[in-house]
Motif scaffolding. Sequence first.
Motif, mmCIF file in Angstrom:
data_model
loop_
_atom_site.group_PDB
_atom_site.id
_atom_site.type_symbol
_atom_site.label_atom_id
_atom_site.label_comp_id
_atom_site.label_asym_id
_atom_site.label_seq_id
_atom_site.Cartn_x
_atom_site.Cartn_y
_atom_site.Cartn_z
ATOM 1 N N HIS A 311 0.818 -1.214 0.000
ATOM 2 C CA HIS A 311 0.000 0.000 0.000
ATOM 3 C C HIS A 311 0.854 1.267 0.000
ATOM 4 C CE1 HIS A 311 -3.751 -2.214 0.485
ATOM 5 N NE2 HIS A 311 -3.085 -3.014 1.296
ATOM 6 N N ASP A 312 2.086 1.148 -0.464
ATOM 7 C CA ASP A 312 2.949 2.327 -0.556
ATOM 8 C C ASP A 312 2.437 3.246 -1.651
ATOM 9 O OD1 ASP A 312 5.022 4.100 -0.140
ATOM 10 O OD2 ASP A 312 6.599 2.574 -0.224
ATOM 11 N N VAL A 313 2.931 4.473 -1.626
ATOM 12 C CA VAL A 313 2.487 5.474 -2.586
ATOM 13 C C VAL A 313 2.940 5.131 -4.005
ATOM 14 C CG1 VAL A 313 4.507 6.947 -2.174
ATOM 15 C CG2 VAL A 313 2.396 7.952 -3.057
ATOM 16 N N GLY A 314 4.042 4.402 -4.153
ATOM 17 C CA GLY A 314 4.555 4.001 -5.454
ATOM 18 C C GLY A 314 5.016 2.559 -5.420
ATOM 19 N N VAL A 315 5.363 2.032 -6.568
ATOM 20 C CA VAL A 315 5.843 0.658 -6.668
ATOM 21 C C VAL A 315 7.206 0.658 -7.359
ATOM 22 C CG1 VAL A 315 5.418 -1.658 -7.573
ATOM 23 C CG2 VAL A 315 3.501 -0.252 -6.793
ATOM 24 N N ALA A 316 8.229 0.255 -6.633
ATOM 25 C CA ALA A 316 9.560 0.118 -7.227
ATOM 26 C C ALA A 316 9.639 -1.207 -7.990
ATOM 27 C CB ALA A 316 10.628 0.172 -6.144
ATOM 28 N N ILE A 317 10.344 -1.204 -9.096
ATOM 29 C CA ILE A 317 10.500 -2.388 -9.934
ATOM 30 C C ILE A 317 11.963 -2.818 -9.884
ATOM 31 C CG2 ILE A 317 10.259 -3.322 -12.264
ATOM 32 C CD1 ILE A 317 7.591 -2.592 -10.830
ATOM 33 N N ARG A 318 12.188 -4.082 -9.588
ATOM 34 C CA ARG A 318 13.558 -4.546 -9.347
ATOM 35 C C ARG A 318 14.475 -4.318 -10.541
ATOM 36 N NH1 ARG A 318 15.663 -9.931 -6.177
ATOM 37 N NH2 ARG A 318 17.892 -9.538 -6.507
ATOM 38 N N ARG A 319 14.013 -4.612 -11.754
ATOM 39 C CA ARG A 319 14.905 -4.453 -12.904
ATOM 40 C C ARG A 319 15.329 -3.003 -13.083
ATOM 41 N NH1 ARG A 319 12.528 -2.456 -17.579
ATOM 42 N NH2 ARG A 319 10.233 -2.380 -17.598
ATOM 43 N N MET A 320 14.461 -2.077 -12.681
ATOM 44 C CA MET A 320 14.829 -0.669 -12.768
ATOM 45 C C MET A 320 15.814 -0.305 -11.657
ATOM 46 S SD MET A 320 13.129 0.227 -15.426
ATOM 47 C CE MET A 320 13.005 2.016 -15.487
ATOM 48 N N ALA A 321 15.621 -0.857 -10.480
ATOM 49 C CA ALA A 321 16.530 -0.582 -9.366
ATOM 50 C C ALA A 321 17.923 -1.136 -9.639
ATOM 51 C CB ALA A 321 15.969 -1.192 -8.077
ATOM 52 N N GLU A 322 17.995 -2.240 -10.356
ATOM 53 C CA GLU A 322 19.292 -2.878 -10.612
ATOM 54 C C GLU A 322 20.146 -2.099 -11.609
ATOM 55 O OE1 GLU A 322 18.028 -6.815 -11.664
ATOM 56 O OE2 GLU A 322 18.330 -7.560 -9.602
ATOM 57 N N ARG A 323 19.586 -1.090 -12.225
ATOM 58 C CA ARG A 323 20.389 -0.257 -13.130
ATOM 59 C C ARG A 323 21.514 0.447 -12.380
ATOM 60 N NH1 ARG A 323 16.119 3.792 -15.508
ATOM 61 N NH2 ARG A 323 15.543 3.728 -13.282
ATOM 62 N N ASN A 324 21.263 0.811 -11.116
ATOM 63 C CA ASN A 324 22.257 1.614 -10.396
ATOM 64 C C ASN A 324 22.375 1.226 -8.926
ATOM 65 O OD1 ASN A 324 19.645 2.603 -9.976
ATOM 66 N ND2 ASN A 324 20.357 4.686 -9.570
ATOM 67 N N HIS A 325 21.928 0.014 -8.578
ATOM 68 C CA HIS A 325 22.068 -0.485 -7.215
ATOM 69 C C HIS A 325 22.533 -1.938 -7.243
ATOM 70 C CE1 HIS A 325 19.150 2.819 -6.713
ATOM 71 N NE2 HIS A 325 19.604 2.922 -5.488
#
Length: 358
Positions: A311-325
């Motif tokens: 129920h967070d305000v947004g949804v993080a997507i793992r493949r997008m996070a892995e670009r720079n983390h």
Amino acid sequence: MKPFEINIPQEDVDDLHRRLDQTRWPVDPEGAGWAQGTPQPRLKALVEQWRNFDWRAKERELNEIPQFVTTIDGTPLHFLHVKSPNPNARPLVLTHGWPTTCFAFQDMIKPLTNDFHLVIPSVPGFGFPGPTTSLGWTIPRVAKMVAELMQRLNYDKYLAHGYDFGAMLTRHLGMNENVEAIHVNQIFSAGVTQETADMTVEAERLSVEKAFRYEYEQFGYVSMQSTRPQSVAHALTDSPVAQLEWIEWAFHTWSDPEIGVPVDQLLTTASIYWFTRTAGSSARYYQEGDETWGELEPMSDTPTSVAVFPHDVGVAIRRMAERNHKIVRWTEMPRGGHFAALEVPELMAEELREAFLL
């Protein structure tokens, strides 16, 4: 570095009561709901609860937590420092976001101190010891202050967690070589748009939908705080009901509807913002750092764990996070929202234990 104790003058408590008693209510249009702001029946009930809130009892409760203040970068920095009885405990920094305070982690302290020495700073301008009085306050600046604080406490290696503003701050702090690993509840640059989403994946469809809803239905507070923070400051510093509503709307909108933020935590948070007059100084971060929020940050090689709450305000997507983390753990949480430390503190504490100790 000096011990700190909360001691709000009685005249300030009396003034709050007087202002609540003399609230001048607007006329709500028929059918007004959360899309217009906090509904007046809900807000009137909260104002009555706040009028009867025992601040002195809460003050004593908060003062049971070891608190300190030190000066870094020419600015007083307030923080909680709770040491573990475990000789093998690891230092852990917990950083809050908007519109909360360091006491958002209060219910996580007991379950975490079995394994961690906890350092919980107040972001300057958020609550104690009071508002910042100059411009130039950004996430990188505060991250440097927290790094300096950990050095002064003789923690050469440590872990870090944060949510909301604190998630971004934790990410910056994690670029410090002394930080062994980080855990965040949000990576704001890891959302997707209609152009970048794989719409056959449910999480990516939801990420697009929530981003659209946030921008077109919920963005008003950002527009105000990023363009006219002093307008916000005048309104919320003069009217306790305005301050209460400003926080309650966020708590309601971004929390799990089956759980929510406890009223006691809401009234504690509103009281701290009110007594410290920090509505404006907390809002100014949106103006001075807003242009970089959500943009792709430089690559980080720090081991990063992420908890995604339904129920967070947004949804993080793992493949997008892995670009720079360097993602080492990605957990889809069963319940909770943006303010997990307040909504599901035991679940949040267990998630940190598993991320950092297993």
